[in-house]
Structure formats: C-alpha cells, structure tokens
Write an enzyme that holds these catalytic residues in place. Sequence first.
Site, mmCIF file in Angstrom:
data_model
loop_
_atom_site.group_PDB
_atom_site.id
_atom_site.type_symbol
_atom_site.label_atom_id
_atom_site.label_comp_id
_atom_site.label_asym_id
_atom_site.label_seq_id
_atom_site.Cartn_x
_atom_site.Cartn_y
_atom_site.Cartn_z
ATOM 1 N N LYS A 74 14.749 7.083 53.120
ATOM 2 C CA LYS A 74 14.329 6.552 51.578
ATOM 3 C C LYS A 74 13.851 4.832 51.576
ATOM 4 O O LYS A 74 13.837 4.549 53.022
ATOM 5 C CB LYS A 74 15.679 6.462 50.761
ATOM 6 C CG LYS A 74 15.814 6.016 49.384
ATOM 7 C CD LYS A 74 17.271 6.268 48.816
ATOM 8 C CE LYS A 74 17.789 5.133 47.560
ATOM 9 N NZ LYS A 74 19.074 5.102 46.946
ATOM 10 N N SER A 149 19.394 8.265 43.506
ATOM 11 C CA SER A 149 18.421 7.491 43.414
ATOM 12 C C SER A 149 17.965 7.926 44.868
ATOM 13 O O SER A 149 16.479 7.889 44.609
ATOM 14 C CB SER A 149 19.193 5.856 43.827
ATOM 15 O OG SER A 149 19.262 5.420 44.915
ATOM 16 N N SER A 173 24.193 8.387 44.910
ATOM 17 C CA SER A 173 22.575 8.159 45.456
ATOM 18 C C SER A 173 21.960 9.601 46.272
ATOM 19 O O SER A 173 21.636 9.770 46.070
ATOM 20 C CB SER A 173 22.494 6.938 45.481
ATOM 21 O OG SER A 173 22.339 6.797 44.254
#
Lengths: 467, 96
Positions: A74, A149, A173
């Site tokens: 990420k 996310s 997330s």
Amino acid sequence: MITIAEIRERILRGETSARAEVEAALKRASDASGYHALLSTLDERALERADEIDARIKNGEDVGALAGVPFVAKDNYLVFGAPTTAAAKMLEDFVAPVQATVIECLEREGAICIGKSNLDAYAHGGSTENSAFGVTNNAYDMTKVAGGSSGGSAVVTALNVVPFALGSDTGGSIRQPASFNGVYGFKPTFGMTSRYGVVAMASSTDTMGCFAATAADAELVQSIMAGKDTKDHTTLDDYFTPQVQPPKALKIGLIKESMTDDVDPEVLARTREFADTLRALGHTVDDVELPMSKYALAIYYIVVPAEVSSNLARYDGVRYGLRADGAASLAELYGMSRDQGFMPENKRRIMIGSYVLSSGFYDAYFQQAAKARTLLIHQYEALFKSYDVLLTPTAPTPAFGIGENVDDPIKMYLADIMTVPPSLAGVPAISVPAGKSDAGLPIGVQLIAPAKQDALLFALAKQVEAA
Amino acid sequence: MSTVSSDDVRGLAQLSNIQLSDEETESFKTDIDNILGYIDMLGELDTTGVEPTYQVNDLRNVFRDDVVDAGPVAREELISLAPESLQHQVKVPKVL
C-alpha cells in the site's frame, strides 16, 4: 491463482527465476492498469533485487522463505525505489530515506516489492475514492468500489497480479476491501507487527497486515512480519506460531448485533451458510450479544479523528512534502500547504479531532469515548470467557457503486460498522471469502479472536478453506 | 444535539492550521453537524467510574538504554527533503 509456495519452489528448482517472476508480475500489473490499483511500479529496483536473488541461488545460498516472490505494498508504506504518496498531494513527490520495518522483514526473506497500491488519502476512507490520484475499480465489477482504504492492494491480490499485498488496517481498511474483492484479509493483534515506516493514521489502532488468495499464504506473510521492533515501542515480543493441525472443536459466537435487518439479505445468507460450514466441521455456533457494538462507530469517529489530528500535524510544508507557493507568513504557509495537500476527508477528520480534543468538549467527547471503549473491551473479554472465536459479516453490504456514498460521510462510515469494534479492542480479525451475491460480487465474513490468538484464526480459516 | 456555526468551523480550521475556502467551510459545516449528531449518542452511556482506554496492549513506559543513535539517514539527506533549504538549513518565510 498463484501461491507463494508454488512460486518459491519453482524458482528453487530452477524452473523459473526470480527475474522471470518479477517480469511476469510487472506484466500482469501493466495488463491490469485499467483498474487503477497501482500508483507506481518499482521496475528497476525489483529487477535488481531479483537478479541478486538469482545469483545467490546459483551460489547455493539460503535465500529465504519468500525468495523471489513478488508483492505489492500500500502506498503508505515507506519503500525504497518509488515515492510514498499516501495517495495525497501532500506527499506526491516524497521519496522516503528509510524503509518500513515490515518491508525490511519481507526483503530479508527474499520477497520483492514490485509496486505501490492506491488507497484513500492517508488511509482515511472505506472505498479508495478519496485518493488524490483517482479511483480504484473493484476486481469483480468495474462500476463498484474496491473498498478501502487498502483498495488497491485488495484488487491486485484478487486479480492475481501478486500472491500477496500489504495493507494497513485502522478500522477495517484491510478486512473490508478483502471482503469486497473475494480475498483473505488479515488484521493482527495490535502490536504484533511494527508500524514503523508506515504513514501514521491513528496510533492506538493502526496495524499492519496483508491480503492473500489463500489463508496459508496470509499466515506465512504475517509470521514473517511479526515481532518486536525497537523503533515501535507498542510492538510485542513475537508470540506468533502458525498452527499446523486443524483446531479442536471450537465454541463460536455469531454476534447478533451484526445480523440485523439493516444488513444486506445476501450478506446475512452467506454468513449463516458459513456458520453451517463451521458446524459441519464439528464446531458449535451460538448467537451471542455484543451490545456495545451499537456505540463502536461513534467511539471510533471520536478516538480516530483525535489521533489523526495529532499525527497529521507534522505535515506543515516545512521539512518535507508539499509547500504552497506565495505564502507571506509562516502561518499562511501552514494553512495553504495543508489546504492544498490534504483531501476533504483528511480535513474533516483533522477538524473533528480538533473539536473533540478542544477544551470544553474534551470530557464530553474524547474522554467519554475512551471510557466507552473500555466498556466495549469488557464485553469482548466477557464473551471470550465462553467463546473461542466470534463471527460477523465483514461488511454490511457487498461492494457499493462508485460515487454512491461520496456525498454522505456517515453512510460511508457505516461500511466499517462490523470491522471497527475489533480495532478498538486491539484484537485480531480476518476476513474470509464466503461466496458471492447473485450479481456476482464477493461477500466476506469476519472471524475475531482474543488478543494474541492470531494463529487460531488462520487455523480455522485454513480448515474452512480445505473443507 | 450539537451544532456548529460557520464561525465555529473557521475556528476549527484555524486550530487545525488549514486555510479553508468559504465554499469548503459551508460544506464542512453540514458534514461536521451530521457527524456530531451521530457521535452524540455516546452521551446516553453511563460511564461513571469507568477507566478510559488510550492504549490496548498494556505496554507502559517502554524504556531503552540512553545511547545515542544517529539513525541511518544523514543530515544532508534529511535537509534535501525540505521544499526549500539554504546553507544546509530548512528555509521558511519570515516569522516575525
């Protein structure tokens, strides 16, 4: 589906090379570019590292448990070879001078980061629509959100670009996008994995976990990332030992508050079917109550913005990151840089944080939330006296439409209603694929265990996977 | 139920060091009102005598030996991250 063990064994047997695997992964990443799951690729550094590993294999050296295995991180993880943007204009050109501890752990075992994935800016959001660099599409339906996310990492895992990808999970997330894209997503016990070198969001609930196509791969990756880090004083000594044997007959509690009429009927159906699978494996599943569930989201949206407002105070346009042009004073430089560098959701959370921490409101909001958090933790502790594992849907719906919730922050926040309670309690949880909706969208269920019982979740997930 | 005025939002933005446009101020006013309206539900909980939780894994006061560790990054490299620098120092607009 590609697995870690398969890639590693083929490399070690000489049927393929680390370079060939990295090239293939980069090609798959490029083929999947229409999903906009990646913000950058690390071609040069990844190939250099692959060559190094191939050379070491030739020399007969031990190259580690993840030798030559490509992965994606990420874009809030600091990684050498590409900028770390956190999907915000603030860090658009930020090239980190250090790497995250967990990246170092994975590299030591021979894993190769090939790209950085899209997220809601600063990990604030549940759809990856709050990225300053565009929306990521769901792996199963381009008109639906990836979840968030860590949406980009979920999508590249679901599309088989890489066998695993890293995410961060503060309130869901990792688990929620895993559910939306039909892959495993694991959030460890708070303190199992180091947060050092990952852009901080909420320091009391941030955890570093992963996505994988199989439970065993997620387990292997977590076992490598686990352990104490002198650079993160909230980390625990490495207690994580993967369980080879399937778990004994477990007592599992299905949380009633997560099975109400507000939840999508297909999600309810898949969750009940999953409970039946667990029963067929010899476990018992009873309905249990966690009444504080009702308050969890309210607690979360006080505690987390408070911590966000503090953690994001460092982005001031002075030492690194975006600096606005034309500021006449230092105050203007701060104000303009933060206005231009943050997305609206970042600003909302910072301002809510400033509100709940300000004198006059501190007791009514922040302090009350901190006490309510204790009550929630007590209810988990009471349940875990009688139950080994708890079960809920991972999210109240399958992936929703792109644009559907963007104008209503509360509606967006409700997508995290199942995943937030374990985050507040610091306990481990995994999202396990549990089938699809009639429209073909993946649906996941969440298994929750007491703190430090991470291995039990993997053992159970592996057992269900094999069933 | 709590409500905020446009002035309150401007005050929060100032506390948060964010220079908002008037348009954004108005849109945040609605959002913040809605969010406060939601989190206000905690008011109904009786938390008398309950200890607050700020940290969940019970680690307290983790110390290390007081040994200087310069870290892996050279000073020059850190200064080079700054948007503006002058003579090996970070440059900012006039403060006074």
